[in-house]
Design a protein around this motif. Structure first.
Motif, PDB file in Angstrom:
ATOM      1  N   LEU A  24      -7.887  12.536   4.752  1.00  0.00           N
ATOM      2  CA  LEU A  24      -6.988  11.373   4.626  1.00  0.00           C
ATOM      3  C   LEU A  24      -5.844  11.449   5.632  1.00  0.00           C
ATOM      4  N   ALA A  28      -4.837   9.062   8.751  1.00  0.00           N
ATOM      5  CA  ALA A  28      -3.499   8.463   8.809  1.00  0.00           C
ATOM      6  C   ALA A  28      -2.857   8.630  10.188  1.00  0.00           C
ATOM      7  N   HIS A  34       0.781   0.105   7.919  1.00  0.00           N
ATOM      8  CA  HIS A  34       0.443  -0.265   6.536  1.00  0.00           C
ATOM      9  C   HIS A  34      -0.749   0.547   6.032  1.00  0.00           C
ATOM     10  N   GLU A  35      -1.704   0.860   6.913  1.00  0.00           N
ATOM     11  CA  GLU A  35      -2.845   1.693   6.519  1.00  0.00           C
ATOM     12  C   GLU A  35      -2.403   3.144   6.325  1.00  0.00           C
ATOM     13  N   GLU A  37       0.503   4.204   5.335  1.00  0.00           N
ATOM     14  CA  GLU A  37       1.188   4.304   4.050  1.00  0.00           C
ATOM     15  C   GLU A  37       0.178   4.434   2.907  1.00  0.00           C
ATOM     16  N   SER A  38      -0.840   3.605   2.920  1.00  0.00           N
ATOM     17  CA  SER A  38      -1.871   3.663   1.869  1.00  0.00           C
ATOM     18  C   SER A  38      -2.587   5.011   1.865  1.00  0.00           C
ATOM     19  N   LEU A  39      -2.912   5.509   3.042  1.00  0.00           N
ATOM     20  CA  LEU A  39      -3.607   6.793   3.131  1.00  0.00           C
ATOM     21  C   LEU A  39      -2.718   7.940   2.637  1.00  0.00           C
ATOM     22  N   TRP A  41      -0.138   7.785   0.462  1.00  0.00           N
ATOM     23  CA  TRP A  41       0.033   7.731  -0.987  1.00  0.00           C
ATOM     24  C   TRP A  41      -1.271   8.041  -1.716  1.00  0.00           C
ATOM     25  N   THR A  42      -2.413   7.695  -1.126  1.00  0.00           N
ATOM     26  CA  THR A  42      -3.702   8.083  -1.710  1.00  0.00           C
ATOM     27  C   THR A  42      -3.834   9.602  -1.709  1.00  0.00           C
ATOM     28  N   HIS A  61       8.463   7.099   5.706  1.00  0.00           N
ATOM     29  CA  HIS A  61       9.312   6.014   5.201  1.00  0.00           C
ATOM     30  C   HIS A  61      10.701   6.023   5.826  1.00  0.00           C
ATOM     31  N   GLN A  69      11.769   4.160  -0.588  1.00  0.00           N
ATOM     32  CA  GLN A  69      10.490   4.848  -0.676  1.00  0.00           C
ATOM     33  C   GLN A  69      10.604   6.292  -0.184  1.00  0.00           C
TER      34      GLN A  69
END
Length: 162
Positions: A24, A28, A34-35, A37-39, A41-42, A61, A69
């Motif tokens: 992950l 990242a 935006h991707e 951030e998702s990766l 937090w995943t 962040h 954040q």
């Protein structure tokens, strides 16, 4: 990137990461914000005890000036590191003899994350909260190995600008 040498590195600040998390985080590195951030937090949800994730999250962040954040990620990292280092939940109650803050490991990560919080608070216009953390850094890191004096100087500069 190695924080101390500036050299490109495959290692993550805060320790080892499980293979799933490494995949992950590798994704990242080249993702759009935006991707990314998702990766990130995943990865955090996948391995909530993995300290490097919190460092990457609060740096990500803060770089984007998303201080709420960044604070959330740093506080989570402080909590996990405190548990792993057998430190008290309230950072104000931690004393210099409670851990070896100079040795690599959860206690040093905990202290570094307090420094990150001090910076986040300073940048989000909460100088008093930042100042309180800087005082704790002085107490726990009297040789200033983590660079807390930089934040202290920034605080002094903001006080003088008034």
């Amino acid at each position: 990137m190695n924080l101390f040498t500036g050299e490109s590195s495959d290692a993550f600040f805060g320790g080892e990461v499980p293979p799933l998390v490494r995949r992950l985080l590798d994704q990242a590195r080249t993702a759009a914000p935006h991707e990314m951030e998702s990766l990130l937090w995943t990865a955090q949800v996948s391995a909530p005890e993995c300290l490097p994730i919190y460092y990457l999250l609060y740096k990500f962040h803060a770089r984007l000036r998303q201080y709420e954040q960044a604070e959330r990620a740093a506080l989570k990292g402080v909590s996990v590191a405190a548990r792993q280092a057998a430190l008290r939940d309230d950072w104000r109650a931690v004393a210099a003899g409670d851990a070896d803050f100079a040795a690599p490991g959860p206690a040093r990560f905990w202290l570094f994350s307090l420094k990150a919080l001090a910076f986040i608070y300073l940048r989000s216009h909460r100088a008093d909260a930042s100042r309180e953390l800087v005082e704790k850094l002085r107490e726990l890191d009297p040789d200033q190995g983590l660079g807390g004096e930089v934040i202290a100087a920034l605080l002094q500069g903001s006080d003088n600008a008034r």
